[in-house]
Design a protein around this motif. Structure first.
Motif, PDB file in Angstrom:
ATOM      1  N   GLY A   1       0.460  80.684  63.635  1.00 58.50           N
ATOM      2  CA  GLY A   1      -0.157  81.244  62.438  1.00 58.50           C
ATOM      3  C   GLY A   1       0.871  81.648  61.398  1.00 58.50           C
ATOM      4  O   GLY A   1       0.694  81.424  60.197  1.00 58.50           O
ATOM      5  N   GLY A   2       1.983  82.217  61.878  1.00 57.15           N
ATOM      6  CA  GLY A   2       3.042  82.622  60.957  1.00 57.15           C
ATOM      7  C   GLY A   2       3.685  81.435  60.262  1.00 57.15           C
ATOM      8  O   GLY A   2       3.945  81.473  59.055  1.00 57.15           O
ATOM      9  N   VAL A   3       3.941  80.370  61.018  1.00 60.97           N
ATOM     10  CA  VAL A   3       4.531  79.160  60.424  1.00 60.97           C
ATOM     11  C   VAL A   3       3.589  78.566  59.377  1.00 60.97           C
ATOM     12  O   VAL A   3       4.024  78.108  58.313  1.00 60.97           O
ATOM     13  CB  VAL A   3       4.841  78.115  61.521  1.00 60.97           C
ATOM     14  CG1 VAL A   3       5.207  76.770  60.898  1.00 60.97           C
ATOM     15  CG2 VAL A   3       5.975  78.606  62.411  1.00 60.97           C
ATOM     16  N   TYR A   4       2.301  78.590  59.676  1.00 56.96           N
ATOM     17  CA  TYR A   4       1.315  78.066  58.720  1.00 56.96           C
ATOM     18  C   TYR A   4       1.358  78.859  57.415  1.00 56.96           C
ATOM     19  O   TYR A   4       1.354  78.286  56.313  1.00 56.96           O
ATOM     20  CB  TYR A   4      -0.085  78.127  59.319  1.00 56.96           C
ATOM     21  CG  TYR A   4      -1.170  77.745  58.350  1.00 56.96           C
ATOM     22  CD1 TYR A   4      -1.418  76.409  58.042  1.00 56.96           C
ATOM     23  CD2 TYR A   4      -1.943  78.729  57.726  1.00 56.96           C
ATOM     24  CE1 TYR A   4      -2.404  76.057  57.124  1.00 56.96           C
ATOM     25  CE2 TYR A   4      -2.924  78.392  56.814  1.00 56.96           C
ATOM     26  CZ  TYR A   4      -3.153  77.054  56.515  1.00 56.96           C
ATOM     27  OH  TYR A   4      -4.128  76.710  55.603  1.00 56.96           O
ATOM     28  N   LEU A   5       1.400  80.194  57.524  1.00 60.46           N
ATOM     29  CA  LEU A   5       1.438  81.016  56.316  1.00 60.46           C
ATOM     30  C   LEU A   5       2.713  80.779  55.519  1.00 60.46           C
ATOM     31  O   LEU A   5       2.698  80.731  54.282  1.00 60.46           O
ATOM     32  CB  LEU A   5       1.320  82.498  56.691  1.00 60.46           C
ATOM     33  CG  LEU A   5      -0.030  82.961  57.238  1.00 60.46           C
ATOM     34  CD1 LEU A   5       0.031  84.426  57.632  1.00 60.46           C
ATOM     35  CD2 LEU A   5      -1.130  82.735  56.201  1.00 60.46           C
TER      36      LEU A   5
END
Length: 279
Positions: free
Chosen positions: A209-213
């Motif tokens: 999720g962090g990489v996506y953001l």
């Protein structure tokens, strides 16, 4: 089944309480894991790149590097698990863990650890070949075989650390002990592994999720970076929990099965109630 899992949860809590009382034990699987990752980065990653080459000679070099890196990673993990077993034995016997002495024991066992790492690596390769080339039946056979192998060899590390026998004898000894009381191993490992898996998924999910953001380049990028860091901490923490707890639990189980006595915070009733005696 619910009763068994509850008993496994109690055993897991007792094992983790030993780690919390002696935090130095948690550093050992962490160090082993980091060094294993280093071995993989140094040898396996270049090996994978070379193995993708069109040249047979280059591919061969790649396969050799992959084999070396995989073996070194396995050796390092086992080496530090032996240190953990020796230090955990001190804690369970009511002594302050002597990590230096446990390291010396592991150094004295290097030829044996090397032999066990080789056997373990060869068995893993065998199961991988069966899984890749055997179709659905091969996948089932490899999965079942790996589970049985893990069950039979669960006490190899405590045997190596505390008895000092050779790798083949350690496998035989572990198998003999597990056959006598296999219930604790199953219930304890299910709970330990289950907890570690849940938190690993949480950690990986947070990182994804962090990489996506971050990739969106939006105002949420800072939050994405925080999620990646949090996810990494959770995933690493789950790995440390599993390694340290399983190490302590293995030594406690070894004493109960081999010597018919409970050590540390464990009680004979707790260990016996989770067991399925040999018939």
């Amino acid at each position: 089944m619910f009763t068994r899992m509850k008993q496994g949860w109690e055993l897991t809590k007792k094992a983790w309480s030993v780690v919390r009382e002696h935090p130095g034990l948690a550093k050992l699987p962490l160090i082993g894991g980091v060094l294993a990752v280093v071995a993989a980065l140094v040898f396996v990653v270049p090996g994978l790149l070379l193995a993708a080459s069109d040249l047979d000679s280059t591919r061969l070099v790649g396969y050799v590097l992959i084999a070396i890196g995989s073996y070194l990673a396995s050796f390092v993990v086992i080496y530090y698990n032996v240190i953990l077993a020796g230090a955990a034995n001190d804690a369970l016997e009511g002594r302050e863990p002597d990590v230096a002495a446990a390291r010396q024991t592991a150094r004295n066992r290097i030829p044996t650890i090397a032999g066990w790492a080789l056997i373990s690596a060869l068995v893993s390769v065998m199961f991988s070949i069966i899984r890749e080339r055997g179709g659905i039946l091969g996948q089932l056979a490899a999965t079942f075989g790996a589970a049985i192998w893990g069950l039979v060899t669960f006490l190899v590390v405590p045997v190596l650390a505390l008895e000092g026998v050779g790798p083949v004898d350690a496998i035989k000894r572990s198998g003999s002990l597990v056959r006598q009381r296999w219930g604790q191993q199953v219930t304890g490992n299910l709970v330990i592994g289950g907890i570690a898996t849940v938190f690993s998924f949480i950690g990986v999910g947070a990182m994804v999720g962090g990489v996506y953001l971050i990739a969106t380049g939006s105002a949420w990028a800072v939050l994405g970076g925080a999620l990646v860091l949090l996810g990494l901490v959770v995933a690493v923490g789950a790995s440390i929990f599993a390694g340290a707890t399983r190490g302590v639990f293995g030594v406690a189980l070894y004493h109960f099965v081999a010597e018919d006595r409970a050590v540390g915070p464990f009680t004979t009733y707790e260990l016996a109630s989770a067991a399925t005696p040999r018939r």
